[in-house]
Design a protein around this motif. Structure first.
Motif, PDB file in Angstrom:
ATOM      1  N   GLN A 225      46.082   7.146-135.524  1.00 23.39           N
ATOM      2  CA  GLN A 225      47.448   6.647-135.448  1.00 23.39           C
ATOM      3  C   GLN A 225      47.856   5.977-136.759  1.00 23.39           C
ATOM      4  O   GLN A 225      48.426   6.608-137.630  1.00 23.39           O
ATOM      5  CB  GLN A 225      47.579   5.660-134.270  1.00 23.39           C
ATOM      6  CG  GLN A 225      47.340   6.290-132.911  1.00 23.39           C
ATOM      7  CD  GLN A 225      48.315   7.403-132.607  1.00 23.39           C
ATOM      8  OE1 GLN A 225      49.511   7.253-132.855  1.00 23.39           O
ATOM      9  NE2 GLN A 225      47.826   8.516-132.111  1.00 23.39           N
ATOM     10  N   ASN A 226      47.582   4.702-136.934  1.00 22.89           N
ATOM     11  CA  ASN A 226      47.993   3.972-138.135  1.00 22.89           C
ATOM     12  C   ASN A 226      46.954   2.928-138.498  1.00 22.89           C
ATOM     13  O   ASN A 226      46.081   2.590-137.705  1.00 22.89           O
ATOM     14  CB  ASN A 226      49.361   3.314-137.924  1.00 22.89           C
ATOM     15  CG  ASN A 226      49.486   2.712-136.524  1.00 22.89           C
ATOM     16  OD1 ASN A 226      48.546   2.072-136.056  1.00 22.89           O
ATOM     17  ND2 ASN A 226      50.597   2.927-135.865  1.00 22.89           N
ATOM     18  N   VAL A 227      47.075   2.420-139.728  1.00 22.27           N
ATOM     19  CA  VAL A 227      46.102   1.486-140.273  1.00 22.27           C
ATOM     20  C   VAL A 227      46.819   0.227-140.717  1.00 22.27           C
ATOM     21  O   VAL A 227      47.913   0.292-141.297  1.00 22.27           O
ATOM     22  CB  VAL A 227      45.342   2.110-141.459  1.00 22.27           C
ATOM     23  CG1 VAL A 227      44.397   1.084-142.095  1.00 22.27           C
ATOM     24  CG2 VAL A 227      44.564   3.340-140.992  1.00 22.27           C
ATOM     25  N   GLY A 228      46.241  -0.907-140.461  1.00 25.66           N
ATOM     26  CA  GLY A 228      46.807  -2.168-140.894  1.00 25.66           C
ATOM     27  C   GLY A 228      45.881  -2.889-141.841  1.00 25.66           C
ATOM     28  O   GLY A 228      44.666  -2.951-141.606  1.00 25.66           O
ATOM     29  N   ILE A 229      46.428  -3.429-142.904  1.00 23.82           N
ATOM     30  CA  ILE A 229      45.682  -4.276-143.836  1.00 23.82           C
ATOM     31  C   ILE A 229      46.320  -5.649-143.772  1.00 23.82           C
ATOM     32  O   ILE A 229      47.520  -5.814-144.044  1.00 23.82           O
ATOM     33  CB  ILE A 229      45.732  -3.724-145.271  1.00 23.82           C
ATOM     34  CG1 ILE A 229      45.064  -2.346-145.348  1.00 23.82           C
ATOM     35  CG2 ILE A 229      45.077  -4.696-146.241  1.00 23.82           C
ATOM     36  CD1 ILE A 229      45.108  -1.716-146.727  1.00 23.82           C
ATOM     37  N   GLY A 230      45.565  -6.628-143.374  1.00 23.03           N
ATOM     38  CA  GLY A 230      46.094  -7.973-143.196  1.00 23.03           C
ATOM     39  C   GLY A 230      46.720  -8.173-141.837  1.00 23.03           C
ATOM     40  O   GLY A 230      47.307  -9.228-141.575  1.00 23.03           O
ATOM     41  N   THR A 231      46.664  -7.187-140.974  1.00 21.97           N
ATOM     42  CA  THR A 231      47.208  -7.295-139.625  1.00 21.97           C
ATOM     43  C   THR A 231      46.391  -6.417-138.681  1.00 21.97           C
ATOM     44  O   THR A 231      45.902  -5.357-139.069  1.00 21.97           O
ATOM     45  CB  THR A 231      48.686  -6.867-139.576  1.00 21.97           C
ATOM     46  OG1 THR A 231      49.141  -6.933-138.225  1.00 21.97           O
ATOM     47  CG2 THR A 231      48.870  -5.470-140.117  1.00 21.97           C
ATOM     48  N   ILE A 232      46.218  -6.881-137.441  1.00 22.91           N
ATOM     49  CA  ILE A 232      45.502  -6.084-136.447  1.00 22.91           C
ATOM     50  C   ILE A 232      46.478  -5.318-135.563  1.00 22.91           C
ATOM     51  O   ILE A 232      46.063  -4.566-134.671  1.00 22.91           O
ATOM     52  CB  ILE A 232      44.594  -6.982-135.577  1.00 22.91           C
ATOM     53  CG1 ILE A 232      45.424  -8.044-134.853  1.00 22.91           C
ATOM     54  CG2 ILE A 232      43.501  -7.610-136.432  1.00 22.91           C
ATOM     55  CD1 ILE A 232      44.619  -8.884-133.876  1.00 22.91           C
ATOM     56  N   THR A 233      47.762  -5.537-135.810  1.00 25.40           N
ATOM     57  CA  THR A 233      48.783  -4.804-135.032  1.00 25.40           C
ATOM     58  C   THR A 233      49.743  -4.104-136.000  1.00 25.40           C
ATOM     59  O   THR A 233      50.888  -4.524-136.171  1.00 25.40           O
ATOM     60  CB  THR A 233      49.567  -5.769-134.128  1.00 25.40           C
ATOM     61  OG1 THR A 233      50.151  -6.809-134.929  1.00 25.40           O
ATOM     62  CG2 THR A 233      48.676  -6.370-133.064  1.00 25.40           C
ATOM     63  N   PRO A 234      49.283  -3.077-136.670  1.00 20.10           N
ATOM     64  CA  PRO A 234      50.167  -2.388-137.625  1.00 20.10           C
ATOM     65  C   PRO A 234      51.353  -1.738-136.924  1.00 20.10           C
ATOM     66  O   PRO A 234      51.294  -1.409-135.740  1.00 20.10           O
ATOM     67  CB  PRO A 234      49.240  -1.338-138.247  1.00 20.10           C
ATOM     68  CG  PRO A 234      48.192  -1.106-137.209  1.00 20.10           C
ATOM     69  CD  PRO A 234      47.971  -2.424-136.537  1.00 20.10           C
ATOM     70  N   ASN A 235      52.419  -1.570-137.671  1.00 18.40           N
ATOM     71  CA  ASN A 235      53.618  -0.920-137.152  1.00 18.40           C
ATOM     72  C   ASN A 235      53.273   0.481-136.673  1.00 18.40           C
ATOM     73  O   ASN A 235      52.638   1.258-137.389  1.00 18.40           O
ATOM     74  CB  ASN A 235      54.687  -0.858-138.253  1.00 18.40           C
ATOM     75  CG  ASN A 235      56.033  -0.404-137.740  1.00 18.40           C
ATOM     76  OD1 ASN A 235      56.185   0.713-137.263  1.00 18.40           O
ATOM     77  ND2 ASN A 235      57.017  -1.280-137.868  1.00 18.40           N
ATOM     78  N   ILE A 236      53.705   0.819-135.464  1.00 19.47           N
ATOM     79  CA  ILE A 236      53.322   2.106-134.885  1.00 19.47           C
ATOM     80  C   ILE A 236      53.981   3.274-135.614  1.00 19.47           C
ATOM     81  O   ILE A 236      53.567   4.428-135.453  1.00 19.47           O
ATOM     82  CB  ILE A 236      53.696   2.165-133.389  1.00 19.47           C
ATOM     83  CG1 ILE A 236      55.214   2.003-133.214  1.00 19.47           C
ATOM     84  CG2 ILE A 236      52.941   1.097-132.601  1.00 19.47           C
ATOM     85  CD1 ILE A 236      55.669   2.201-131.778  1.00 19.47           C
TER      86      ILE A 236
END
Length: 278
Positions: free
Chosen positions: A20-31
């Motif tokens: 799906q998606n990857v977040g850097i600095g967040t565990i809930t990246p924008n979908i």
């Protein structure tokens, strides 16, 4: 060095490990984002490159759509393919400056450039049908039709409630009429000169006649005989009858030729362009 290598490996694994998606600095990246980088006190620093011209891919080997970089080179002369310090994106055919100011369809600018460039079109009165298809559509979307505005020998003025957007009006010359003069009364009467008369001189050459009558021929008319014709008589000075205390009205022509006043102030000559996209 090990720390940096570890980060790169982890980043690569994360990108390949999530569908799906990857977040850097967040565990809930924008979908809706494949990569969401979050920070409250840091920014994203893109690559810094030296571009040569907008039409050349350098420093890339070829143009690549969606490629972004910050250009650090400033062209020494201004041409349609010059580059300047700022963020650029590649559209697959050339580099386009992305900032620092956003550009909207219909934006106007003055420039020493002489030809269309990077979505900017010279306002020279040409038919909109001669523009590229995208520029034609954008021109129509902002209310232009038929022809581009012809800005030859014109200044840009802001709109009033009664002005029509894009109309060329006014003149660089002013013609003064009586209505433009101050609303005051001017008299043209001379000063009083008391009870007076006027003198004038007259010179003439009279013909004096002698009338002869006879008793012999009573039915004959009187015979007039010219007896003298002075060749040069001295001018005689006469006086008019006094007209009482009076004044005289004087009319004087201004000598004007109704030549218009040139109203163009000191200025710099430029071309005017409108942004219609590429």
């Amino acid at each position: 060095m090990k720390k940096n290598s570890y980060f790169i490996i982890c980043f690569y694994v994360c990108l390949n490990g999530f569908s799906q998606n990857v977040g850097i600095g967040t565990i809930t990246p924008n979908i809706n984002a494949i990569l969401d980088i979050y920070s409250e006190n840091q920014g994203f620093l893109p690559t810094r490159s030296v571009l040569v011209q907008t039409i050349l891919p350098n420093p890339l080997s070829q143009h690549s759509p969606a490629m972004i970089t910050y250009n650090t080179f400033e062209s020494q002369t201004y041409t349609p393919v010059s580059v300047h310090d700022g963020l650029y994106y590649n559209d697959g055919a050339q580099w386009n400056m992305a900032g620092p100011n956003a550009i909207m369809f219909g934006d106007i600018k003055h420039s020493l450039a002489t030809t269309d460039h990077n979505g900017w079109y010279l306002l020279d009165g040409r038919s909109i049908a001669l523009l590229p298809t995208t520029a034609q559509s954008n021109a129509i979307s902002i209310g232009l039709s038929g022809n581009l505005i012809n800005m030859d020998d014109s200044f840009i003025k802001t709109k009033t409630p009664t002005d029509n957007m894009g109309n060329i009006t006014g003149s660089n010359q002013i013609v003064l009429t009586q209505a433009h003069l101050p609303n005051v009364n001017f008299s043209g009467i001379t000063a009083l000169a008391g009870n007076h008369h006027h003198e004038y001189s007259d010179q003439y050459s009279p013909i004096q006649s002698l009338g002869l009558a006879t008793n012999v021929l009573a039915l004959l008319p009187i015979i007039n005989v010219n007896v003298g014709r002075p060749e040069n008589l001295t001018a005689t000075l006469f006086s008019s009858t006094s007209s009482g205390d009076h004044s005289h009205t004087v009319n004087v022509n201004s000598g004007g030729l109704d030549v218009p006043i040139e109203a163009t102030p000191k200025h710099i000559v430029t071309n005017v362009f409108i942004y219609l996209g590429e």
